[in-house]
Design an enzyme around this catalytic site. Structure first.
Site, PDB file in Angstrom:
ATOM      1  N   ASN A  16       0.838  -1.217   0.000  1.00  0.00           N
ATOM      2  CA  ASN A  16       0.000   0.000   0.000  1.00  0.00           C
ATOM      3  C   ASN A  16       0.864   1.254   0.000  1.00  0.00           C
ATOM      4  OD1 ASN A  16      -3.055  -0.358   0.111  1.00  0.00           O
ATOM      5  ND2 ASN A  16      -2.313  -1.981   1.477  1.00  0.00           N
ATOM      6  N   ILE A  93      -1.964  -1.728  17.565  1.00  0.00           N
ATOM      7  CA  ILE A  93      -3.163  -0.960  17.921  1.00  0.00           C
ATOM      8  C   ILE A  93      -2.678   0.337  18.557  1.00  0.00           C
ATOM      9  CG2 ILE A  93      -5.192  -0.914  19.421  1.00  0.00           C
ATOM     10  CD1 ILE A  93      -5.327  -3.981  19.022  1.00  0.00           C
ATOM     11  N   ASN A 108      -6.289   4.848   8.093  1.00  0.00           N
ATOM     12  CA  ASN A 108      -5.960   3.420   8.061  1.00  0.00           C
ATOM     13  C   ASN A 108      -6.679   2.775   6.885  1.00  0.00           C
ATOM     14  OD1 ASN A 108      -4.930   0.895   9.013  1.00  0.00           O
ATOM     15  ND2 ASN A 108      -6.948   0.438   9.874  1.00  0.00           N
ATOM     16  N   HIS A 110      -8.257  -0.993   5.678  1.00  0.00           N
ATOM     17  CA  HIS A 110      -8.649  -2.286   6.240  1.00  0.00           C
ATOM     18  C   HIS A 110      -9.235  -3.148   5.122  1.00  0.00           C
ATOM     19  CE1 HIS A 110      -9.881  -5.096   9.307  1.00  0.00           C
ATOM     20  NE2 HIS A 110     -11.048  -5.186   8.698  1.00  0.00           N
ATOM     21  N   GLU A 175      -7.357  -2.012  -2.758  1.00  0.00           N
ATOM     22  CA  GLU A 175      -6.715  -1.178  -1.734  1.00  0.00           C
ATOM     23  C   GLU A 175      -5.759  -0.191  -2.398  1.00  0.00           C
ATOM     24  OE1 GLU A 175      -5.015  -3.174   1.697  1.00  0.00           O
ATOM     25  OE2 GLU A 175      -6.293  -4.916   1.360  1.00  0.00           O
TER      26      GLU A 175
HETATM   27  C1  GRF Z   1      -3.380  -4.732   3.841  1.00  0.00           C
HETATM   28  O1  GRF Z   1      -4.239  -5.789   3.513  1.00  0.00           O
HETATM   29  C2  GRF Z   1      -4.105  -3.699   4.654  1.00  0.00           C
HETATM   30  O2  GRF Z   1      -5.460  -3.585   4.322  1.00  0.00           O
HETATM   31  C3  GRF Z   1      -3.955  -4.219   6.049  1.00  0.00           C
HETATM   32  O3  GRF Z   1      -2.660  -4.746   6.091  1.00  0.00           O
HETATM   33  C4  GRF Z   1      -2.261  -5.159   4.784  1.00  0.00           C
HETATM   34  C5  GRF Z   1      -0.972  -4.474   4.491  1.00  0.00           C
HETATM   35  O4  GRF Z   1      -0.430  -4.889   3.264  1.00  0.00           O
HETATM   36  N1  GRF Z   1      -4.178  -3.167   7.019  1.00  0.00           N
HETATM   37  P1  GRF Z   1       0.810  -4.121   2.656  1.00  0.00           P
HETATM   38  O5  GRF Z   1       1.928  -4.200   3.693  1.00  0.00           O
HETATM   39  O6  GRF Z   1       0.401  -2.706   2.380  1.00  0.00           O
HETATM   40  O7  GRF Z   1       1.165  -4.873   1.423  1.00  0.00           O
END
Ligand code: GRF
Length: 196
Positions: A16, A93, A108, A110, A175
């Site tokens: 991400n 958290i 964030n 999710h 994402e």
């Molecule tokens: C993603 O699936 C995100 O939604 C969750 O943790 C994962 C992180 O993946 N919070 P990356 O490290 O960004 O590949």
């Protein structure tokens, strides 16, 4: 307000984070990444950040309680003066120490359509529940777990024969589209409101 500086917090592979970085490189997201901080020194995302020439730091969390760690994190983040703090697979958290230091400034992502399936293994929870549609949610972090105000969501169909791996991969594609768009929305809104 012309502060469009993003702090990225991650603990793992950082896909991400990379998608956000690429959106900035393409000119789709008008922002800069002022720092990438990880609680895990070996996180692949931290290595990639260094390869991109970004400021990348490890702030180890091992052995520290939540409030003590978050106190250090707040101090570290203040050095960089970010407009927004983007959690991108940051496997901790946050305590009220962090949330109250940066109200409405922490985002964030999710891998489920909140408020369904908060917490760990969201894709597995979705499959176990038999939902036909899942997806991803970008939201503001608050003092709960995956409970803050929702900014943007993208839906993903659950297909016959999906397992955790295949569903996670299709959600991850969404994402990567959703996060930078949500960041752009929030930055633009902050700008319209004349500041943070
Ligand atoms: C993603 O699936 C995100 O939604 C969750 O943790 C994962 C992180 O993946 N919070 P990356 O490290 O960004 O590949």
């Amino acid at each position: 307000m012309d502060n469009r500086r993003l702090a990225i917090l991650l603990s793992g592979r950082g896909s991400n984070f990379i998608a956000i970085h690429e959106a900035i490189q393409r000119g789709d997201l008008k922002a800069t990444i002022c720092c990438v901080i990880s609680n895990i020194g070996e996180a692949a995302g931290l290595r990639r950040a260094r390869e991109f020439g970004l400021k990348a730091e490890c702030l180890p969390s091992k052995g520290l309680d939540r409030e003590d760690y978050d106190g250090q994190l707040v101090a570290k983040l203040r050095e960089y003066d970010p407009a927004l703090i983007c959690l991108a697979g940051f496997m901790r958290i946050l305590s009220p120490v962090m949330i109250r230091a940066f109200p409405s400034r922490i985002l964030n992502i999710h891998p489920a359509l909140l408020p369904s399936f908060p917490g760990l293994h969201a894709q597995r929870q979705a499959l176990q529940h038999g939902v036909k549609v899942s997806g991803c949610t970008v939201h503001f972090a608050d003092e709960g777990v995956d409970t803050g105000p929702i900014i943007l969501q993208r839906a993903v169909e659950v297909l016959e024969g999906d397992d955790e791996g295949t569903l996670s991969a299709r959600i991850l594609e969404q994402e990567h589209q959703a996060y930078w768009r949500a960041i752009a929305l929030v930055l633009d809104t902050m700008q319209d409101n004349g500041g943070a």
